[in-house]
Design an enzyme around this catalytic site. Structure first.
Site, PDB file in Angstrom:
ATOM      1  N   LEU A  67     -56.870  86.459 -67.903  1.00 37.94           N
ATOM      2  CA  LEU A  67     -57.811  86.334 -69.017  1.00 37.94           C
ATOM      3  C   LEU A  67     -58.427  84.943 -68.924  1.00 37.94           C
ATOM      4  O   LEU A  67     -59.454  84.835 -69.343  1.00 37.94           O
ATOM      5  CB  LEU A  67     -56.786  86.195 -70.282  1.00 37.94           C
ATOM      6  CG  LEU A  67     -56.131  87.302 -70.728  1.00 37.94           C
ATOM      7  CD1 LEU A  67     -55.416  87.050 -71.972  1.00 37.94           C
ATOM      8  CD2 LEU A  67     -57.124  88.461 -71.305  1.00 37.94           C
ATOM      9  N   ARG A  91     -58.345  81.044 -66.442  1.00 42.53           N
ATOM     10  CA  ARG A  91     -57.635  80.050 -65.603  1.00 42.53           C
ATOM     11  C   ARG A  91     -58.133  78.786 -65.638  1.00 42.53           C
ATOM     12  O   ARG A  91     -59.478  78.672 -66.030  1.00 42.53           O
ATOM     13  CB  ARG A  91     -57.821  80.658 -64.232  1.00 42.53           C
ATOM     14  CG  ARG A  91     -59.337  80.371 -63.548  1.00 42.53           C
ATOM     15  CD  ARG A  91     -59.017  80.918 -62.121  1.00 42.53           C
ATOM     16  NE  ARG A  91     -58.845  82.482 -61.760  1.00 42.53           N
ATOM     17  CZ  ARG A  91     -57.832  83.067 -61.572  1.00 42.53           C
ATOM     18  NH1 ARG A  91     -56.780  82.139 -61.201  1.00 42.53           N
ATOM     19  NH2 ARG A  91     -57.718  84.311 -61.305  1.00 42.53           N
ATOM     20  N   GLY A  92     -57.373  77.721 -65.094  1.00 44.18           N
ATOM     21  CA  GLY A  92     -57.741  76.580 -65.136  1.00 44.18           C
ATOM     22  C   GLY A  92     -56.925  75.779 -64.331  1.00 44.18           C
ATOM     23  O   GLY A  92     -56.000  76.315 -63.646  1.00 44.18           O
ATOM     24  N   VAL A 119     -53.903  82.382 -67.076  1.00 37.32           N
ATOM     25  CA  VAL A 119     -53.404  83.190 -68.224  1.00 37.32           C
ATOM     26  C   VAL A 119     -53.485  84.424 -67.887  1.00 37.32           C
ATOM     27  O   VAL A 119     -54.649  84.928 -67.618  1.00 37.32           O
ATOM     28  CB  VAL A 119     -54.181  82.886 -69.657  1.00 37.32           C
ATOM     29  CG1 VAL A 119     -53.482  83.567 -70.879  1.00 37.32           C
ATOM     30  CG2 VAL A 119     -53.852  81.362 -69.956  1.00 37.32           C
ATOM     31  N   LYS A 136     -48.853  82.649 -69.767  1.00 36.37           N
ATOM     32  CA  LYS A 136     -49.137  81.442 -69.312  1.00 36.37           C
ATOM     33  C   LYS A 136     -48.461  81.166 -68.103  1.00 36.37           C
ATOM     34  O   LYS A 136     -47.356  80.854 -68.202  1.00 36.37           O
ATOM     35  CB  LYS A 136     -49.609  80.295 -70.136  1.00 36.37           C
ATOM     36  CG  LYS A 136     -50.305  79.059 -69.674  1.00 36.37           C
ATOM     37  CD  LYS A 136     -50.556  78.376 -70.863  1.00 36.37           C
ATOM     38  CE  LYS A 136     -51.804  77.490 -70.198  1.00 36.37           C
ATOM     39  NZ  LYS A 136     -52.713  76.809 -70.971  1.00 36.37           N
ATOM     40  N   ASP A 179     -53.134  68.136 -76.782  1.00 34.50           N
ATOM     41  CA  ASP A 179     -54.527  68.713 -76.227  1.00 34.50           C
ATOM     42  C   ASP A 179     -55.076  69.378 -77.475  1.00 34.50           C
ATOM     43  O   ASP A 179     -55.703  70.583 -77.026  1.00 34.50           O
ATOM     44  CB  ASP A 179     -54.383  69.555 -74.986  1.00 34.50           C
ATOM     45  CG  ASP A 179     -55.571  69.969 -74.347  1.00 34.50           C
ATOM     46  OD1 ASP A 179     -56.490  69.184 -74.522  1.00 34.50           O
ATOM     47  OD2 ASP A 179     -55.688  70.981 -73.546  1.00 34.50           O
TER      48      ASP A 179
END
Lengths: 193, 897
Positions: free
Chosen positions: B83, B85-86, B91, B106, B200
Site C-alpha cells: 500500500l 512504503r518509506g 505497509v 506495517k 509524528d
C-alpha cells in the site's frame, strides 16, 4: 580496495551534511557507495542469494541497518535517501557505460564489484536510456528529476519522497504524473534512436 | 534547485488542466493546436506529456514489492499488496481468515536484540482502543535473513485521506474543521493516558475515512513513555510539524511534542498553509528551520483567538506550550463555544463580545453587536499594553477586565432564557441595559467607561441608530485618556468618523480621520484598524467628489491587504469600484464590484450587511450599463438581507430601497417603485430628520416615479418638498449640502412642470437650477448639460429661441466634451437644431438634426420619446424648406406605435 567505512563515519557525515557543513554531502556519496556495495555483497552471500536483488531494496536495507545501529533520526533519513538515490543512480549508470564500452571493444578492467551490481542492474531495464531522458528532464525541472531518482533508485513511497523534497504530497503526485509522462515518451524515442 | 523553465512550466500547467478535465485523449489535438499557436515549444512539450501519459504502462518507473513478502503470512495475516512504503518501513494490505477482515500490516526494521521491545511496544499499542485510533489488532517480531523486523496488523482505513485534504475536498467550514481536529485530539489524549506518545503528528498521520471519521495512525513509531529508544526511531516526525526538541538527542521528549504536532495541524487546517514553509528546501536547511522559532502568519481571516491557540501550541519552548492535549482541546472547545480562550490574556471587550455572540438567539442583530465589540477589543488591548508601564498596565487591564466581565455577566443574566421568561429580547434593550450598568459601575474608571461607550456607539452605528451613536461617541471622546503624543484613541475617532459620514457631517468626519490616520500609520499592530480608517477616508473623499484622494487612500489600504482574500480587501475593492462608478468607468466598476462580491461571498456569512452592500454596489453598475434585470436581482437580495439585520431606519436600507425602486420603475413596475420610494423616504426621515439632502434626494426619486406614472400633481408636490428640505438643510451651519443638491431639486421641478405644460414655471425652475449649479459646480461640469437643455428647449417652446441658442450650444459642447458619441450628446444636438430651425438658420440646423436623429434612433430605439421629438424637429425643418413628402413620412414615423 578501501576498507569498508564504519557506519559511524556515515553517521558523522550525515550529521555534518545536516548542519550544512560545506562538502559534507559530497563526501558522503562515496561512503554511501561503499555501504551499499558492502551490503549488496553480504546479501548475495547470504541465504537470500537466489533472490533478485533490487536497488531500491538495497537502499532500504542500508538505511535500516544504519538507523537501527546508530539510532539516526528522521532528518538523517532524508539526507541519507537523497544521497543513496544519487549514488545508486551513479552506480548503475557507470556500470552500464562500462559495459557499453566493453561491447564496443574497449579494454576495461573487470571489477569485482560488477558481480554484485550486475544483479541489481537486471531489474532496472535500460539504465543508459533512462539516464539520457532523466538528464533532459533535470535540465527542464530539477525537482522532478530528483523525485524520479528517489522513487526509482531508492524506492521511496510518494509520501516519503515528498518529505525528502520538502513538498506536499499532492505536489509530489502532480510532479510524478508529469515526470512519468515525460520520461515515458522521451525514453521511447531514445530507445528508438 | 533550478526552477522549471517557462515553456515547460506552462505545458505542465495545461497538462494538469487536461488531467483534471478527465484526461480525454481525443481532446489532445485541439489542446495542442491552441498551445502551439501561442508558442511552438509549449505545443511540442504539451503534446509530449499528453502522449506520454496515454502511453503509460502500469507500474512504469514505480517502486515494486522489493521485499517479496506479498503472498507470505504473518501471524494469520496473508499479505496481498504494497500500500505504501518509506524509509521507516512498508505497509501491506493483508487478509485475516478469522475474523475475516482486510487489514493493513506495517513492517519496520528494528535494531538487533530489540525483539523483546517490540513485544512490549505491541502490548502498549494493543491497549489503545478508541474510535479515532486505527486499531492495532496484533503485532509481532519477524526475523528474516538475520534481521529483525516488527510488524503491526492494524485497522485498514478505507478511503483514507489526510485530515487537511479531507477538509478541503469536503469544503468544511471553520467549525467543522475544529470538530474534526478535536476528534484527533481525543485520540491522542487517549494514547497519552495509556503512556503512548505519537511523536509524528502531522496531517498525513491523521486520516479521515470514507465515513468522515478521524483515524490516527502510526503510533507504532512513537516511543512508549519510559521505554527509551524502544524502536530506534526516536525523533521521527516531519519537519513541518516537528517540535524543535525532537532534533535534540539529549532533550526529554514528552506530551508537549505531540501538542506541537497538533498545533501545526491546526495551523494548516485553519490557515490553509503549513506551519513552516519548507517547500523546496534541502533536508539540512529544513532542520535548521525547525530549530528556529516559527514566525506565525496565519492571515487576517483566522480569528485572533484561534491564532493565539495555534501560537501557544507550537511555542518554540515546550514550557510555553499547553501542558498537555487536554488543555489544547479545551481551549479549542472554548473557542467553538465562543467562550474566552486561555491562550490569550483577557480583554474586556473581547470577552464581552464572546458573551454576546454566545446568545445568538437574542436577535439577528446581536451578531452585529458582537462584530462591533470584537473590533473594539483589539484596540483596547493594544492601547492597554502600550501604556508607559507595560507591566502595571497589564495588571490593571486584567483587573479591569475581570471587573467589567463580572459586570456584563450581571447585565446579560437578565436576558438568559430562564430569567427572560419567554420575553422576546431586543438587542437595543440589551444595549440600553449595558449602558446603564456601565455608567453605574464604571463611574470611577473613566478610561474603561470611554472604551465601553465607544463600543456601544459603534454598535449603534451599525444598527443605524446614528443620533444615539453620535451622542455616545462624543461622551467617549471626552472621557478617553489623552496619550503622551496628545492623541486620544485613534480607532475610536475612526469609528466616530464612520458614524459622522453616515450622518452627512463630512467636515467633522474629515477632522476625526485626519487625527486618527497618523497615529494608526505609526502603529504596526494597528494594520486592520488602519485599513478601516483608510476605507472610511476614501468614502469621505469619494462623497466629496475627490476621486484622486479616494483612490490614493484605497491603494494604501489595498497594499495593507497583500494578496490575501480578506473581507477588508473585498470592501476596499468595493470602494474602488464606487470611485470608478463615479468617474463613469462602469465596465471597470462592474469588474471591481464582481471581484469584491466574489471575495465577500467566500468570507462573509449569507446575511452579512457588508455582503449585501457589495450586492448593492454591483447592481448599481449593472443598472447603469442597462442590465436592469440582473441589477434588480442583486438589489432584491441586498434588500432581503438589510431587512433582516438592519434597523428600519438604516441609511443602507433606504439606499437599497431607492435603488430597487429605480429598477422596478425601469422594468415597468411603477406602483411597486412608488411603494419602495415611500418606504425609503420614511426611513431617511426617521434616521436623518426632515432637513437632510438625502431626504430631498429620495423625494426627487419619488417625484420622477410619480411623473412616470402620470401622477403629475403628486410629482410636483414631491419636487417642491425636496426644494423646501434642501433649503432648510443648506441654511444650517456646516450644512451637509450645497447648491448642487438644490439645483437637482429645481431640475426635477422643471421637468415635472414642463410635463404639466406650465412652461413659465418650468423656465423659472430651470433658470434657478442653472444658477445654483453654476455657483456650486466647477466650470464645464457635465451636470450642467441637462438643465441647460431643459431651459433651452423650454425657451424654444416659449418662442424665445434666440435666448435658447447659446444655452443649448453650451450644453452640446459639455456633452461632446464629456460624453462624445453618446445619445445624450445627440439629444443636445437635436434640441439645438430645433432652436436653429426656429431662428431660420436651416442649413446649420440640418447639419445637426439629421445625424442626431439617426444616432438617437440607433441608441434608444424608435419608440423613445426623445427619438420621436428629434424626428418631429427634422420634419419641421423639412416643412419649412419645402420637402413636404419627407416631412410627412417623418411625422408618421414619429406618431407610430
Amino acid at each position: 580496495m578501501a576498507p569498508s567505512p564504519s557506519p559511524s563515519d556515515v553517521t558523522r557525515l550525515l550529521q555534518a551534511a545536516q548542519t550544512g557543513t560545506p562538502g559534507a554531502f559530497e563526501a558522503l556519496l562515496p561512503l554511501v557507495y561503499e555501504e551499499l556495495r558492502g551490503l549488496a555483497r553480504s546479501l548475495l552471500r547470504g541465504e537470500n542469494a537466489a533472490r533478485t536483488l533490487e536497488p531500491t531494496a538495497l537502499v532500504h536495507e542500508a538505511w535500516m541497518r544504519l538507523g537501527a545501529q546508530d539510532s539516526l533520526g528522521f532528518e538523517h533519513r532524508c539526507t541519507f535517501f537523497a544521497a543513496a538515490a544519487s549514488t545508486m543512480r551513479r552506480i548503475l549508470v557507470d556500470r552500464a557505460r562500462r559495459r557499453a564500452r566493453e561491447k564496443h571493444g574497449g579494454n576495461v578492467r573487470h571489477e569485482p564489484l560488477d558481480d554484485t551490481i550486475a544483479a541489481l542492474e537486471e531489474s532496472c531495464g535500460d539504465v543508459l536510456a533512462l539516464e539520457v531522458a532523466l538528464e533532459e528532464l533535470a535540465a527542464r525541472d530539477a525537482r522532478k528529476a530528483r523525485l524520479v531518482e528517489l522513487r526509482f533508485f531508492a524506492g521511496l513511497g510518494m509520501r516519503e519522497s515528498a518529505e525528502v523534497l520538502a513538498i506536499s504530497e499532492r505536489q509530489a503526485e502532480r510532479d510524478w504524473a508529469v515526470a512519468r509522462s515525460y520520461l515515458r515518451e522521451r525514453l521511447a524515442s531514445v530507445l528508438e534512436d | 534547485m533550478a526552477a522549471p523553465n517557462d515553456s515547460f512550466a506552462a505545458a505542465e500547467e495545461r497538462f494538469h488542466a487536461w488531467l483534471e478535465a478527465g484526461a480525454d485523449a481525443a481532446a489532445r489535438a485541439a489542446i495542442v493546436r491552441s498551445a502551439r499557436d501561442e508558442d511552438a515549444e509549449l505545443g511540442r512539450l504539451l503534446d509530449l506529456l499528453i502522449r506520454g501519459y496515454t502511453h503509460l504502462e502500469p507500474g512504469f518507473l514505480e517502486p515494486a514489492d522489493e521485499e517479496g513478502l506479498a503472498g507470505s503470512a504473518l501471524g494469520g495475516f496473508v499479505l496481498s499488496r504494497v500500500l505504501a512504503r518509506g524509509g521507516m518501513g512498508v505497509v501491506y494490505e493483508a487478509e485475516q481468515a478469522a475474523p475475516r477482515r482486510t487489514v493493513a500490516v506495517k513492517i519496520v526494521r528494528v535494531a538487533d536484540g530489540r525483539a523483546a521491545d517490540v513485544e512490549r511496544e505491541a502490548a502498549l499499542l494493543a491497549r489503545l482502543s478508541h474510535p479515532n485510533v486505527a486499531q492495532v489488532h496484533a503485532a509481532g517480531a519477524l526475523e528474516r535473513g538475520g534481521r529483525v523486523f516488527a510488524w503491526f496488523a492494524m485497522e485498514l482505513v478505507s478511503g483514507a485521506r489526510s485530515i487537511t485534504r479531507f477538509a478541503d475536498e469536503a469544503a468544511l467550514d471553520l467549525d467543522a474543521r475544529l470538530a474534526l481536529f478535536l476528534d484527533a485530539c481525543a485520540a491522542l489524549q487517549h494514547a497519552h493516558q495509556r503512556g503512548v506518545l505519537h511523536l509524528d503528528v502531522k496531517p498525513s498521520n491523521l486520516l479521515v475515512d470514507d465515513a468522515g471519521t478521524v483515524k490516527v495512525i502510526d503510533f507504532g513509531i512513537g516511543r512508549a513513555r519510559g521505554a527509551d529508544d524502544a524502536l530506534g526511531f526516536a525523533g521521527a516526525g516531519t519537519f513541518v510539524a516537528m517540535a524543535p526538541e525532537q532534533l535534540d538527542p539529549d532533550a526529554v521528549i514528552d506530551a508537549r511534542a505531540d501538542v506541537h504536532g497538533l498545533g501545526a495541524v491546526l495551523c494548516e487546517l485553519v490557515a490553509g498553509r503549513p506551519l513552516r514553509a519548507l517547500d523546496g528546501l534541502a533536508p539540512d536547511a529544513a532542520t535548521r528551520r525547525v530549530r528556529k522559532p516559527v514566525e506565525l502568519a496565519l492571515g487576517a481571516d483566522v480569528p485572533s483567538d484561534l491564532a493565539a491557540i495555534v501560537a501557544r501550541a507550537v511555542a518554540h519552548d515546550a514550557g510555553d506550550r499547553y501542558a498537555g492535549i487536554a488543555e489544547l482541546a479545551e481551549d479549542v472547545r472554548r473557542f467553538r463555544a465562543c467562550e474566552p480562550v486561555r491562550a490569550r490574556p483577557p480583554s474586556v471587550f473581547r470577552r464581552l463580545a464572546l458573551f454576546v455572540r454566545r446568545r445568538r438567539a437574542l436577535a439577528a442583530a446581536a451578531v452585529l453587536v458582537a462584530l462591533a465589540l470584537a473590533g473594539g477589543s483589539t484596540a483596547a488591548l493594544v492601547s492597554a499594553v502600550r501604556a508607559r508601564d507595560a507591566l502595571a498596565a497589564e495588571t490593571r487591564a486584567r483587573a479591569r477586565a475581570e471587573r467589567v466581565l463580572a459586570l456584563h455577566e450581571r447585565i446579560f443574566a437578565a436576558y438568559r432564557p430562564g430569567n427572560a421568561l419567554g420575553r422576546e429580547v431586543d438587542v437595543r434593550a440589551v444595549l440600553d441595559g449595558a449602558l446603564a450598568a456601565c455608567e453605574r459601575e464604571l463611574a470611577g474608571d473613566p478610561s474603561a467607561l470611554a472604551e465601553m461607550l465607544g463600543v456601544l456607539a459603534a454598535t449603534r452605528t451599525e444598527l443605524g441608530d446614528l443620533a444615539r451613536a453620535k451622542e455616545l461617541f462624543e461622551r467617549a471622546l471626552e472621557l478617553a485618556p489623552v496619550r503622551e503624543d496628545g492623541s486620544v484613541d485613534a480607532p475610536l475617532r475612526s469609528s466616530f468618523a464612520y458614524a459622522l459620514i453616515q450622518l452627512g457631517e463630512r467636515d467633522r468626519a474629515r477632522s476625526e480621520l485626519e487625527q486618527a490616520l497618523p497615529v494608526l500609520r505609526a502603529d504596526p499592530a494597528a494594520r486592520a484598524e488602519l485599513g478601516l480608517a483608510l476605507y472610511r477616508a476614501s468614502e469621505l473623499a469619494r462623497l466629496s467628489g475627490d476621486a484622486v484622494s479616494a483612490r490614493a487612500r484605497l491603494d494604501e489600504a489595498l497594499a495593507l491587504c497583500g494578496d490575501e482574500r480578506t473581507v477588508l480587501r473585498a470592501r476596499v475593492l468595493e470602494q474602488l469600484g464606487a470611485v470608478e462608478y463615479r468617474a463613469r468607468d462602469l465596465a471597470r466598476a462592474e469588474e471591481l464590484h464582481r471581484e469584491a462580491l466574489a471575495i465577500g461571498g467566500e468570507r462573509l456569512p449569507e446575511l452579512h450587511p457588508a455582503r449585501a452592500s457589495m450586492e448593492n454596489s454591483l447592481a448599481g453598475d449593472l443598472f447603469e450599463r442597462g442590465k436592469v434585470q440582473e441589477a434588480r436581482e442583486h438589489w432584491e437580495r441586498a434588500l432581503a438581507t438589510f431587512e433582516q439585520v438592519l434597523d428600519a431606519t438604516h441609511p443602507d436600507l433606504a439606499t437599497v430601497l431607492g435603488n430597487l425602486a429605480l429598477a422596478r420603475e425601469r422594468t415597468g413596475d411603477l406602483d411597486g417603485a412608488i411603494e419602495l420610494h415611500e418606504r425609503a423616504l420614511a426611513a431617511r426621515r426617521a434616521a436623518l430628520g426632515e432637513a437632510h439632502p438625502r431626504v430631498a434626494g429620495t423625494l426627487r426619486n419619488l417625484a420622477m416615479a410619480c411623473l412616470a406614472r402620470k401622477d403629475l400633481a403628486r410629482a410636483e408636490a414631491c419636487a417642491r418638498d425636496a426644494i423646501a428640505v434642501d433649503e432648510r438643510a443648506c441654511a444650517r451651519p456646516g450644512a451637509p449640502c450645497d447648491g448642487a443638491d438644490l439645483g437637482q431639486d429645481y431640475l426635477t421641478l422643471g421637468i415635472v412642470l414642463r410635463e404639466r405644460r406650465d412652461l413659465d414655471g418650468a423656465m423659472r425652475a430651470a433658470q434657478e437650477c442653472v444658477r445654483q449649479l453654476r455657483a456650486a459646480l466647477p466650470a464645464g461640469h457635465a451636470d450642467l448639460a441637462q438643465p441647460l437643455t431643459l431651459l433651452g428647449s423650454t425657451l424654444v417652446d416659449l418662442g424665445r429661441a434666440a435666448e435658447a441658442e447659446p444655452l443649448l450650444r453650451e450644453a452640446l459642447e459639455l456633452r461632446r466634451a464629456k460624453l462624445p458619441g453618446s445619445w445624450l450628446a445627440a439629444n443636445s444636438a437635436s434640441v439645438l437644431g430645433g432652436a436653429l430651425v426656429e431662428l431660420g438658420r436651416h442649413a446649420e440646423a440640418e447639419e445637426l438634426l439629421a445625424p442626431a436623429a439617426e444616432a438617437l434612433a440607433k441608441a434608444l430605439g424608435p419608440r423613445d420619446f426623445r427619438v420621436r421629438d428629434a424626428w418631429k424637429r427634422l420634419a419641421t425643418l423639412f416643412e419649412r424648406t419645402g420637402r413636404t413628402e419627407s416631412a410627412t413620412e417623418l411625422r408618421e414615423r414619429a406618431a407610430g406605435p
